[in-house]
Design a protein around this motif. Sequence first.
Motif, PDB file in Angstrom:
ATOM      1  N   SER A   1      -3.022  -2.698  -5.737  1.00 31.43           N
ATOM      2  CA  SER A   1      -1.923  -3.322  -6.471  1.00 31.43           C
ATOM      3  C   SER A   1      -0.571  -2.713  -6.103  1.00 31.43           C
ATOM      4  N   MET A   2      -0.556  -1.426  -5.807  1.00 35.54           N
ATOM      5  CA  MET A   2       0.728  -0.766  -5.538  1.00 35.54           C
ATOM      6  C   MET A   2       1.222  -1.029  -4.118  1.00 35.54           C
ATOM      7  N   LEU A   3       0.280  -1.186  -3.170  1.00 34.68           N
ATOM      8  CA  LEU A   3       0.684  -1.329  -1.774  1.00 34.68           C
ATOM      9  C   LEU A   3       1.611  -2.540  -1.541  1.00 34.68           C
ATOM     10  N   PRO A   4       1.274  -3.730  -2.061  1.00 29.64           N
ATOM     11  CA  PRO A   4       2.198  -4.858  -1.837  1.00 29.64           C
ATOM     12  C   PRO A   4       3.586  -4.590  -2.424  1.00 29.64           C
ATOM     13  N   LEU A   5       3.629  -3.948  -3.584  1.00 33.38           N
ATOM     14  CA  LEU A   5       4.920  -3.666  -4.218  1.00 33.38           C
ATOM     15  C   LEU A   5       5.713  -2.661  -3.380  1.00 33.38           C
ATOM     16  N   LEU A   6       4.991  -1.664  -2.859  1.00 30.53           N
ATOM     17  CA  LEU A   6       5.632  -0.651  -2.029  1.00 30.53           C
ATOM     18  C   LEU A   6       6.186  -1.280  -0.749  1.00 30.53           C
ATOM     19  N   LEU A   7       5.376  -2.134  -0.117  1.00 28.74           N
ATOM     20  CA  LEU A   7       5.814  -2.791   1.121  1.00 28.74           C
ATOM     21  C   LEU A   7       7.066  -3.621   0.864  1.00 28.74           C
ATOM     22  N   LYS A   8       7.072  -4.367  -0.248  1.00 24.70           N
ATOM     23  CA  LYS A   8       8.216  -5.190  -0.604  1.00 24.70           C
ATOM     24  C   LYS A   8       9.455  -4.299  -0.793  1.00 24.70           C
ATOM     25  N   LYS A   9       9.238  -3.188  -1.486  1.00 23.58           N
ATOM     26  CA  LYS A   9      10.326  -2.254  -1.788  1.00 23.58           C
ATOM     27  C   LYS A   9      10.997  -1.755  -0.507  1.00 23.58           C
ATOM     28  N   VAL A  10      10.194  -1.431   0.511  1.00 28.10           N
ATOM     29  CA  VAL A  10      10.784  -0.914   1.740  1.00 28.10           C
ATOM     30  C   VAL A  10      11.128  -2.024   2.721  1.00 28.10           C
ATOM     31  N   GLY A  11      11.052  -3.279   2.256  1.00 29.19           N
ATOM     32  CA  GLY A  11      11.572  -4.374   3.063  1.00 29.19           C
ATOM     33  C   GLY A  11      10.573  -5.091   3.955  1.00 29.19           C
ATOM     34  N   PHE A  12       9.254  -4.806   3.798  1.00 32.41           N
ATOM     35  CA  PHE A  12       8.271  -5.538   4.584  1.00 32.41           C
ATOM     36  C   PHE A  12       7.721  -6.707   3.784  1.00 32.41           C
ATOM     37  N   ASP A  13       6.999  -7.585   4.466  1.00 39.80           N
ATOM     38  CA  ASP A  13       6.338  -8.687   3.790  1.00 39.80           C
ATOM     39  C   ASP A  13       5.118  -8.134   3.049  1.00 39.80           C
ATOM     40  N   PRO A  14       5.074  -8.317   1.702  1.00 37.31           N
ATOM     41  CA  PRO A  14       3.948  -7.745   0.953  1.00 37.31           C
ATOM     42  C   PRO A  14       2.591  -8.259   1.422  1.00 37.31           C
ATOM     43  N   ALA A  15       2.568  -9.499   1.945  1.00 36.73           N
ATOM     44  CA  ALA A  15       1.281 -10.061   2.346  1.00 36.73           C
ATOM     45  C   ALA A  15       0.654  -9.304   3.512  1.00 36.73           C
ATOM     46  N   THR A  16       1.458  -8.429   4.171  1.00 32.37           N
ATOM     47  CA  THR A  16       0.898  -7.642   5.266  1.00 32.37           C
ATOM     48  C   THR A  16      -0.171  -6.676   4.761  1.00 32.37           C
ATOM     49  N   SER A  17      -0.068  -6.267   3.494  1.00 31.73           N
ATOM     50  CA  SER A  17      -1.099  -5.369   2.965  1.00 31.73           C
ATOM     51  C   SER A  17      -2.310  -6.218   2.627  1.00 31.73           C
ATOM     52  N   SER A  18      -2.903  -6.741   3.702  1.00 34.76           N
ATOM     53  CA  SER A  18      -4.014  -7.651   3.568  1.00 34.76           C
ATOM     54  C   SER A  18      -5.196  -6.976   2.887  1.00 34.76           C
ATOM     55  N   ALA A  19      -6.084  -7.826   2.388  1.00 34.04           N
ATOM     56  CA  ALA A  19      -7.310  -7.329   1.797  1.00 34.04           C
ATOM     57  C   ALA A  19      -8.051  -6.359   2.740  1.00 34.04           C
ATOM     58  N   PRO A  20      -8.254  -6.713   4.035  1.00 38.71           N
ATOM     59  CA  PRO A  20      -8.943  -5.761   4.912  1.00 38.71           C
ATOM     60  C   PRO A  20      -8.179  -4.438   5.077  1.00 38.71           C
ATOM     61  N   PHE A  21      -6.856  -4.518   5.045  1.00 41.50           N
ATOM     62  CA  PHE A  21      -6.059  -3.306   5.198  1.00 41.50           C
ATOM     63  C   PHE A  21      -6.302  -2.366   4.020  1.00 41.50           C
ATOM     64  N   VAL A  22      -6.243  -2.932   2.814  1.00 44.65           N
ATOM     65  CA  VAL A  22      -6.518  -2.133   1.627  1.00 44.65           C
ATOM     66  C   VAL A  22      -7.952  -1.596   1.689  1.00 44.65           C
ATOM     67  N   ALA A  23      -8.883  -2.462   2.115  1.00 47.13           N
ATOM     68  CA  ALA A  23     -10.282  -2.045   2.183  1.00 47.13           C
ATOM     69  C   ALA A  23     -10.441  -0.845   3.116  1.00 47.13           C
ATOM     70  N   THR A  24      -9.740  -0.888   4.253  1.00 44.52           N
ATOM     71  CA  THR A  24      -9.835   0.212   5.216  1.00 44.52           C
ATOM     72  C   THR A  24      -9.296   1.507   4.615  1.00 44.52           C
ATOM     73  N   LEU A  25      -8.128   1.377   4.007  1.00 43.31           N
ATOM     74  CA  LEU A  25      -7.521   2.537   3.359  1.00 43.31           C
ATOM     75  C   LEU A  25      -8.476   3.146   2.331  1.00 43.31           C
ATOM     76  N   VAL A  26      -9.063   2.265   1.527  1.00 42.01           N
ATOM     77  CA  VAL A  26      -9.928   2.730   0.459  1.00 42.01           C
ATOM     78  C   VAL A  26     -11.255   3.266   1.020  1.00 42.01           C
ATOM     79  N   ASP A  27     -11.714   2.700   2.133  1.00 45.78           N
ATOM     80  CA  ASP A  27     -12.942   3.195   2.763  1.00 45.78           C
ATOM     81  C   ASP A  27     -12.812   4.676   3.100  1.00 45.78           C
ATOM     82  N   VAL A  28     -11.723   5.004   3.797  1.00 46.74           N
ATOM     83  CA  VAL A  28     -11.554   6.379   4.278  1.00 46.74           C
ATOM     84  C   VAL A  28     -11.421   7.341   3.092  1.00 46.74           C
TER      85      VAL A  28
END
Lengths: 447, 447
Positions: free
Chosen positions: B401-428
Amino acid sequence: LARHDFRGLKQLLPTLAAPDLAHLIDHQPVAELLIVFRLLPLAQATRVFEYLTPSAQNQLLGQLAPEQLTAMLNHMAPDDRTNLFERLPPAFVRTQVERLAPEQRRITLELLGFPHDSVGRLMTPDYIALREDWSMTDVFDFIRRHGASAETVTMLYVVDEKGILLDDIHIRDFLMQPPTAHVRDIMDRRFVCLSAQQSQEKALADFRRHQRIALPVTDAHGVLLGIVTLDDILALREREDTEDMQKLGGSEALDEPYLQIPLFKMVQKRAGWLVVLFLGEMFTATAMGFFEGEIEKAVVLALFVPLVISSGGNAGSQATSLIIRAMSLGEVTVGRWWQVMRRELLAGLALGVILGIVGTIRIALWQGLHLRDYGPHWVPLALAVGFALVGIVLWGSLAGSMLPLLLKKVGFDPATSSAPFVATLVDVTGLVIYFTVAYAFLHGTLL
Amino acid sequence: LARHDFRGLKQLLPTLAAPDLAHLIDHQPVAELLIVFRLLPLAQATRVFEYLTPSAQNQLLGQLAPEQLTAMLNHMAPDDRTNLFERLPPAFVRTQVERLAPEQRRITLELLGFPHDSVGRLMTPDYIALREDWSMTDVFDFIRRHGASAETVTMLYVVDEKGILLDDIHIRDFLMQPPTAHVRDIMDRRFVCLSAQQSQEKALADFRRHQRIALPVTDAHGVLLGIVTLDDILALREREDTEDMQKLGGSEALDEPYLQIPLFKMVQKRAGWLVVLFLGEMFTATAMGFFEGEIEKAVVLALFVPLVISSGGNAGSQATSLIIRAMSLGEVTVGRWWQVMRRELLAGLALGVILGIVGTIRIALWQGLHLRDYGPHWVPLALAVGFALVGIVLWGSLAGSMLPLLLKKVGFDPATSSAPFVATLVDVTGLVIYFTVAYAFLHGTLL
């Protein structure tokens, strides 16, 4: 502002536009909503109510004085009212329908008589119908008298004496004519129409294709029953897109804005799928159990398990979200599954080879740079990981793309095959592929 | 049909509606497209062209006779033309702009002068502007003369002698007046307007909130520059939704329909993210490497690795897709991150406890039913899995939930924090949580 100065409010409120006012008060406590609604004239109160979010509407419904509620419901556009009633408990709807004015009651019962999810439920009977022998002066007189209650004056409809639809004409075409012209002079008798029994999905597709502000709805004999306007279609489309996205993310559709849905309800909607996925994912433990002997002999194999299976899951999520979106845009249909399969076979193979090469190089590189020692059999190990990746990514792409089409074919919502669902499926089967490939490469050496 | 009978075609074609015809020929080979376009009258050819998909448009552009192309471009609505030019190579656009009629050239250069992604690029200058002292008769005369070239006659605009926007009025309000009324009688001087320099995102939000068919665009002095119509907004919204969904699925936006994008291009768009995710997921192997000693001592721990980490990934995908959709609907903004965090803390904890209990029961059940023997230390093992699940699911929900908000805050497209991206982060990170919890519970017994 919204504290004590009721007199000031009473003067200020009617000057605000309905969408702005709705936006302002939407998050206020229900007590303040009630004050605002008591101060608004009926027509504006109804408009503001139509713009409120469903949760604010629900709160108000329980608290408004019955007379005001009935007055507002009588005043609402028939399609918005049907839409509201669809969300409310049947007993409450029954009471309210009985209190409506006779004409509105008849309309409401008729609209509620159409199947749920049918075009009939979106329809409003407030359209402007003309006859082909009218002159422009007749037309504009008619609009002047009846335009106020019509849902739109942008599209006008020509019917014969039996009510059969003959044409739909844009107001622009009337405005361009001299006053002496007749309706029949500008008719081209070409129109697109919906059937009241059709699915709303069909209506979405027709609106997307024809880019109209409104489409007429007819019965089996061609009699004009009502019209569906673009605003209802847009609300529907937005709701469907939201549902698609939430389902794709592996949750039930929330049906309420994220910050407004009660926490307990949200947990309920999310827990269901998480538990199902968890139960599915348990098969990974079972699958891993089959290969416990291999893992004991070569713990190094276990190290690559998350890497290998998640790659399959990622490939699957990609494929499934591309296909689900393409389906909801009408670009891909079940009938074209063979084209999709051919594409995914090739794309999956290409993606698998790319990841396989990256994976093999990674192991060789770490070994070569002495970052890690994978033992004397690192070459077959690296190859096993590489080839397993090709198979798993290919399988992930195929499963991810075919599952939505399969679900649609058997009558389910394709968006149910969420990315996590595909990932779980591919995780379990991916383990089997991985250990089988590893066994083939490492039999006689590590295993 | 589309084989030999050119004469028949020439009679048939003009009777078809532009969207239908476009739909019919969209998937035909370019040679047949060319035949159809040669047979169509200019006005209809232009309309059909506007309805074609981008890939069919591109094919045609390369093949049409230069004169016909220029004629069609001159005939296109300015906003559609800007939209088309945005997709074409700059050199080609320059040649074409030079060939346009002087007036159309001026308009095009002006519209192309606005920043990419600004409201200016969506704008058309073909609106109907009235003066407040005109009578209804003046208004209708004006519409009769100028209505044909206007983008819409549904919304009309009142400006003063300096061109400053005073009001926007729906055609319905004019139609309801007696001919003797004046424009100023129906003005309420309340209007919503866009600025040409604003982002298109802002325009989307304004259209969503006010549900208008068109909104006026003004400069810093309030001078009316043009209007943006709903059809452009809808096309934009649909494109953005498609991009969101494709990115959420862990792929670059395809920008072309799934079945039409060349295979090589599709693999390119998908491979990029898959490789990035793969490289990220490699850290799982590194993380697992740290715990190799533990795995060797208790292989049983490895069995639950996919189960435990995928649960975190699923919780993360859920949260991230809910938040991204809520952001694109404007329900959640960066400023409300604290509310989101509080909700996800509670929801994540609840979901974690649910999965933790299910997981613990599963191990106890299998042990109790003698389906599997997890050894003498199965109780602490079951508890370790359960508690690890609580932590990982909570962490997944928070990160997702925080990653899309963080990405938006720093000026990126929130949709870039795709489900697989979050999954990878959480996997590690999930692996680290799992083995740490396991170590705490099993230290001295299994480990």
